[in-house]
Design a protein around this motif. Structure first.
Motif, PDB file in Angstrom:
ATOM      1  N   LEU A  16      15.880   1.143 -42.465  1.00  0.00           N
ATOM      2  CA  LEU A  16      14.530   1.324 -43.115  1.00  0.00           C
ATOM      3  C   LEU A  16      13.543   0.002 -42.941  1.00  0.00           C
ATOM      4  O   LEU A  16      12.327   0.187 -43.187  1.00  0.00           O
ATOM      5  CB  LEU A  16      14.682   1.843 -44.436  1.00  0.00           C
ATOM      6  N   ILE A  17      14.265  -1.007 -42.977  1.00  0.00           N
ATOM      7  CA  ILE A  17      13.343  -2.224 -42.876  1.00  0.00           C
ATOM      8  C   ILE A  17      12.488  -2.384 -41.780  1.00  0.00           C
ATOM      9  O   ILE A  17      12.836  -2.148 -40.562  1.00  0.00           O
ATOM     10  CB  ILE A  17      14.446  -3.542 -42.937  1.00  0.00           C
ATOM     11  N   GLY A  18      11.284  -2.601 -42.153  1.00  0.00           N
ATOM     12  CA  GLY A  18      10.306  -2.796 -41.101  1.00  0.00           C
ATOM     13  C   GLY A  18       9.728  -1.245 -40.925  1.00  0.00           C
ATOM     14  O   GLY A  18       8.699  -1.233 -39.689  1.00  0.00           O
ATOM     15  N   LYS A  19      10.154  -0.319 -41.266  1.00  0.00           N
ATOM     16  CA  LYS A  19       9.698   0.993 -40.867  1.00  0.00           C
ATOM     17  C   LYS A  19       8.449   1.448 -41.611  1.00  0.00           C
ATOM     18  O   LYS A  19       8.225   1.086 -43.001  1.00  0.00           O
ATOM     19  CB  LYS A  19      10.878   2.286 -40.885  1.00  0.00           C
ATOM     20  N   ASN A  20       7.598   2.774 -41.356  1.00  0.00           N
ATOM     21  CA  ASN A  20       6.619   3.184 -42.199  1.00  0.00           C
ATOM     22  C   ASN A  20       7.364   4.276 -43.012  1.00  0.00           C
ATOM     23  O   ASN A  20       7.706   5.310 -42.198  1.00  0.00           O
ATOM     24  CB  ASN A  20       5.538   3.620 -41.328  1.00  0.00           C
ATOM     25  N   LEU A  21       7.186   4.269 -44.232  1.00  0.00           N
ATOM     26  CA  LEU A  21       8.060   5.400 -45.035  1.00  0.00           C
ATOM     27  C   LEU A  21       7.214   6.286 -45.843  1.00  0.00           C
ATOM     28  O   LEU A  21       6.171   5.576 -46.516  1.00  0.00           O
ATOM     29  CB  LEU A  21       9.023   4.629 -45.931  1.00  0.00           C
ATOM     30  N   ASP A  36       8.628   3.359 -57.506  1.00  0.00           N
ATOM     31  CA  ASP A  36       8.502   2.139 -58.241  1.00  0.00           C
ATOM     32  C   ASP A  36       9.649   1.086 -57.495  1.00  0.00           C
ATOM     33  O   ASP A  36       9.309  -0.046 -57.353  1.00  0.00           O
ATOM     34  CB  ASP A  36       8.714   2.500 -59.892  1.00  0.00           C
ATOM     35  N   LEU A  37      10.848   1.882 -57.369  1.00  0.00           N
ATOM     36  CA  LEU A  37      11.751   0.909 -56.616  1.00  0.00           C
ATOM     37  C   LEU A  37      11.317   0.479 -55.123  1.00  0.00           C
ATOM     38  O   LEU A  37      11.454  -0.701 -55.113  1.00  0.00           O
ATOM     39  CB  LEU A  37      13.069   1.664 -56.571  1.00  0.00           C
ATOM     40  N   PHE A  38      10.721   1.376 -54.371  1.00  0.00           N
ATOM     41  CA  PHE A  38      10.370   0.793 -53.119  1.00  0.00           C
ATOM     42  C   PHE A  38       8.977  -0.072 -53.524  1.00  0.00           C
ATOM     43  O   PHE A  38       8.824  -0.887 -52.350  1.00  0.00           O
ATOM     44  CB  PHE A  38      10.131   2.071 -52.452  1.00  0.00           C
ATOM     45  N   HIS A  39       8.059   0.163 -54.077  1.00  0.00           N
ATOM     46  CA  HIS A  39       7.445  -0.698 -54.233  1.00  0.00           C
ATOM     47  C   HIS A  39       7.347  -1.899 -54.640  1.00  0.00           C
ATOM     48  O   HIS A  39       6.646  -3.042 -54.415  1.00  0.00           O
ATOM     49  CB  HIS A  39       6.094   0.019 -55.269  1.00  0.00           C
ATOM     50  N   LYS A  40       8.527  -2.295 -55.197  1.00  0.00           N
ATOM     51  CA  LYS A  40       8.983  -3.645 -55.589  1.00  0.00           C
ATOM     52  C   LYS A  40       9.520  -4.367 -54.545  1.00  0.00           C
ATOM     53  O   LYS A  40       9.998  -5.732 -54.641  1.00  0.00           O
ATOM     54  CB  LYS A  40       9.522  -3.620 -56.805  1.00  0.00           C
ATOM     55  N   LEU A  41       9.602  -3.657 -53.285  1.00  0.00           N
ATOM     56  CA  LEU A  41      10.394  -4.364 -52.268  1.00  0.00           C
ATOM     57  C   LEU A  41       9.207  -4.481 -51.112  1.00  0.00           C
ATOM     58  O   LEU A  41       8.223  -3.497 -50.916  1.00  0.00           O
ATOM     59  CB  LEU A  41      11.683  -3.454 -51.840  1.00  0.00           C
ATOM     60  N   PRO A  42       9.626  -5.003 -49.991  1.00  0.00           N
ATOM     61  CA  PRO A  42       8.489  -5.354 -49.233  1.00  0.00           C
ATOM     62  C   PRO A  42       8.793  -4.258 -47.848  1.00  0.00           C
ATOM     63  O   PRO A  42       9.086  -4.366 -46.820  1.00  0.00           O
ATOM     64  CB  PRO A  42       8.898  -6.748 -48.396  1.00  0.00           C
ATOM     65  N   PHE A  43       8.422  -2.964 -48.433  1.00  0.00           N
ATOM     66  CA  PHE A  43       8.378  -1.913 -47.655  1.00  0.00           C
ATOM     67  C   PHE A  43       6.794  -1.364 -47.495  1.00  0.00           C
ATOM     68  O   PHE A  43       6.025  -1.458 -48.138  1.00  0.00           O
ATOM     69  CB  PHE A  43       9.250  -0.881 -48.100  1.00  0.00           C
ATOM     70  N   GLU A  44       6.778  -0.865 -46.236  1.00  0.00           N
ATOM     71  CA  GLU A  44       5.449  -0.112 -46.033  1.00  0.00           C
ATOM     72  C   GLU A  44       5.581   1.315 -46.371  1.00  0.00           C
ATOM     73  O   GLU A  44       6.265   2.017 -45.829  1.00  0.00           O
ATOM     74  CB  GLU A  44       5.094  -0.215 -44.429  1.00  0.00           C
ATOM     75  N   ILE A  45       4.974   1.587 -47.521  1.00  0.00           N
ATOM     76  CA  ILE A  45       5.209   3.047 -48.087  1.00  0.00           C
ATOM     77  C   ILE A  45       3.914   3.766 -48.176  1.00  0.00           C
ATOM     78  O   ILE A  45       2.868   3.156 -48.377  1.00  0.00           O
ATOM     79  CB  ILE A  45       5.842   3.052 -49.420  1.00  0.00           C
ATOM     80  N   ALA A 150      22.830  12.320 -47.468  1.00  0.00           N
ATOM     81  CA  ALA A 150      21.995  11.354 -47.643  1.00  0.00           C
ATOM     82  C   ALA A 150      20.952  11.060 -46.475  1.00  0.00           C
ATOM     83  O   ALA A 150      19.906  10.489 -46.965  1.00  0.00           O
ATOM     84  CB  ALA A 150      22.767  10.020 -47.953  1.00  0.00           C
ATOM     85  N   GLN A 151      21.335  11.502 -45.566  1.00  0.00           N
ATOM     86  CA  GLN A 151      20.391  11.388 -44.383  1.00  0.00           C
ATOM     87  C   GLN A 151      20.484  12.891 -43.443  1.00  0.00           C
ATOM     88  O   GLN A 151      21.530  13.248 -43.097  1.00  0.00           O
ATOM     89  CB  GLN A 151      20.590  10.269 -43.197  1.00  0.00           C
ATOM     90  N   ASN A 152      19.278  13.428 -43.158  1.00  0.00           N
ATOM     91  CA  ASN A 152      19.385  14.542 -42.208  1.00  0.00           C
ATOM     92  C   ASN A 152      18.087  14.384 -41.412  1.00  0.00           C
ATOM     93  O   ASN A 152      16.983  14.669 -41.451  1.00  0.00           O
ATOM     94  CB  ASN A 152      19.224  15.749 -43.201  1.00  0.00           C
ATOM     95  N   GLY A 153      18.719  13.624 -40.196  1.00  0.00           N
ATOM     96  CA  GLY A 153      17.376  13.416 -39.217  1.00  0.00           C
ATOM     97  C   GLY A 153      16.450  12.443 -39.788  1.00  0.00           C
ATOM     98  O   GLY A 153      16.870  11.315 -40.012  1.00  0.00           O
ATOM     99  N   LYS A 154      15.350  12.684 -40.016  1.00  0.00           N
ATOM    100  CA  LYS A 154      14.107  11.875 -40.440  1.00  0.00           C
ATOM    101  C   LYS A 154      14.156  11.926 -41.880  1.00  0.00           C
ATOM    102  O   LYS A 154      13.441  11.328 -42.633  1.00  0.00           O
ATOM    103  CB  LYS A 154      12.716  12.310 -39.933  1.00  0.00           C
ATOM    104  N   VAL A 155      14.754  12.795 -42.556  1.00  0.00           N
ATOM    105  CA  VAL A 155      14.644  12.855 -44.042  1.00  0.00           C
ATOM    106  C   VAL A 155      15.846  11.956 -44.726  1.00  0.00           C
ATOM    107  O   VAL A 155      17.020  12.144 -44.438  1.00  0.00           O
ATOM    108  CB  VAL A 155      15.033  14.300 -44.552  1.00  0.00           C
TER     109      VAL A 155
END
Length: 436
Positions: A16-21, A36-45, A150-155
């Protein structure tokens, strides 16, 4: 929880690192904690919120809450509204199924049009337990017991390792605001009945029940993977693809002590539900069949044949006019005048054009059809008897097309020409007809 979350992402979702989420956000506690958890990390969300318009003003209050949060935190936002009740009525779906169909359809559209890589939802361990119990109450196989993937394709579901109590504690510690869905308090839906009535009893019996369940899920998932490996190996011995149909060799299948389990694994994805009828086909009479909404399973001698259900109407007719050089539907056929004949075959015939009445008709065979097989002058034969002699299965019969001239059979396409239209000493015009 923040550190546990970061470790979980690093170990299991480093891709997921470097991906648009795209984060599916209802405004409830689970999704707000995930944001909140993702916003505190360097992700493009970005946030995606669906207003299903099921709770009147409360639904629009949820929408406004999410919209204000996104603007305050400078997070890109996508909003949509659905008339969920109308959609459910039009397509004869339950409200919950309709909502699921609408939101995931929209999520995938956003992925494609807005160039996002993954959809993230906030399902957690308690959701997984509830889903397990729902499937268990309805009867299911290993697939249903392995719970929410935990993962189903793009989900992606990054919170499955966390319990509801952990999420609530994190929200309290970090002063996270959220919207409470009033429908969660109702026992109208099966999930809520299980959540409010059954799960508390299980946790009372065993305070560590959720942790024990999560361990069991891991074992079930590993067992499922082992079954998949065995199923693939056995499938290669038993099944063969025959021009869009799958033929299961019953002689090989019945050597397996637990062949019913393999049949279930292979056929489940095709929408079948009458499993006892399917198992009975193995030793049943040739010609018997079982249907799903789009497929059929036919017993034909020593084989079970899986094929798409024939949706074409038996009375459909297609016209071929004089000097027409080709047709592309329902078959690919060519028509051309030639000076003499060459090698005939099941896919190429030569006829006396002057004996034909146009337009020719291409149609399915019908009970009562008769023709004069090529080489049997003056002798007629029922098409059904011809099929029987050639040991055609029911599915093969249904896929046969007949080329007719003035209600007389010219050709059982791909099988046998009619004697009455053959080339003779007085033939002046030769028409070559070829099945491509």
């Amino acid at each position: 929880m923040q550190q546990k979350f970061e470790n979980h992402i690093a170990q299991n979702f480093s891709f997921l690192i470097g991906k648009n989420l795209l984060l599916a956000t209802s405004g409830g506690i689970d999704s707000m904690v995930m944001v909140d958890l993702f916003h505190k990390l360097p992700f493009e969300i970005a946030i995606a919120h669906c207003n299903f318009q099921l709770r009147g003003l409360e639904s629009f209050a949820d929408q406004n809450f999410v919209q204000n949060y996104a603007e305050t935190n400078d997070i890109p936002l996508f909003l949509t509204q659905f008339d969920t009740q109308a959609f459910a009525k039009d397509y004869k779906l339950s409200t919950q199924v309709a909502a699921r169909e609408l939101r995931y359809s929209w999520f995938y559209e956003l992925l494609e049009t807005k160039k996002y890589d993954y959809i993230l939802t906030a399902h957690h361990a308690d959701d997984n337990l509830e889903t397990f119990l729902i499937h268990l109450s309805r009867g299911t196989g290993l697939d249903g017991l392995t719970g929410i993937p935990a993962q189903n394709g793009k989900v992606i579901r990054p919170l499955l390792i966390f319990s509801r109590s952990e999420i609530e504690q994190y929200a309290s510690d970090n002063s996270i605001e959220w919207r409470e869905d009033s429908s969660n308090a109702s026992d109208k839906y099966l999930r809520n009945k299980i959540r409010h009535n059954l799960v508390p009893i299980l946790k009372e019996i065993n305070p560590d029940f959720l942790a024990s369940f999560c361990k069991t899920q891991v074992h079930l998932y590993e067992s499922r993977k082992m079954v998949e490996d065995a199923s693939i190996m056995v499938y290669q011995l038993v099944a063969k693809d025959e021009g869009g149909q799958i033929h299961f060799d019953l002689n090989q299948l019945k050597k397996l002590p637990n062949y019913k389990s393999y049949l279930y694994d292979w056929l489940n994805e095709y929408g079948f539900s009458a499993w006892d009828d399917i198992y009975d086909l193995v030793d049943g009479q040739s010609g018997k069949q079982v249907f799903s909404s789009e497929f059929r399973l036919l017993k034909n001698r020593d084989f079970l044949i899986l094929s798409p259900e024939n949706l074409e109407k038996e009375d459909e007719e297609y016209f071929i006019f004089k000097d027409q050089k080709e047709v592309n539907f329902p078959l690919n056929m060519t028509f051309c005048k030639v000076p003499d004949i060459s090698l005939m075959s099941n896919t190429t015939i030569f006829v006396d054009e002057d004996k034909l009445w146009f337009p020719l008709v291409l149609r399915r065979w019908r009970q009562g059809d008769n023709f004069q097989p090529f080489g049997m002058e003056g002798k007629s034969k029922k098409v059904s008897k011809f099929f029987k002699d050639n040991k055609l299965s029911l599915i093969e019969k249904e896929n046969v097309w007949i080329l007719c001239s003035d209600n007389q059979i010219v050709w059982i396409v791909g099988f046998r020409q009619d004697e009455r239209f053959k080339i003779g000493n007085r033939t002046k015009k030769i028409l070559k007809i070829q099945l491509e």
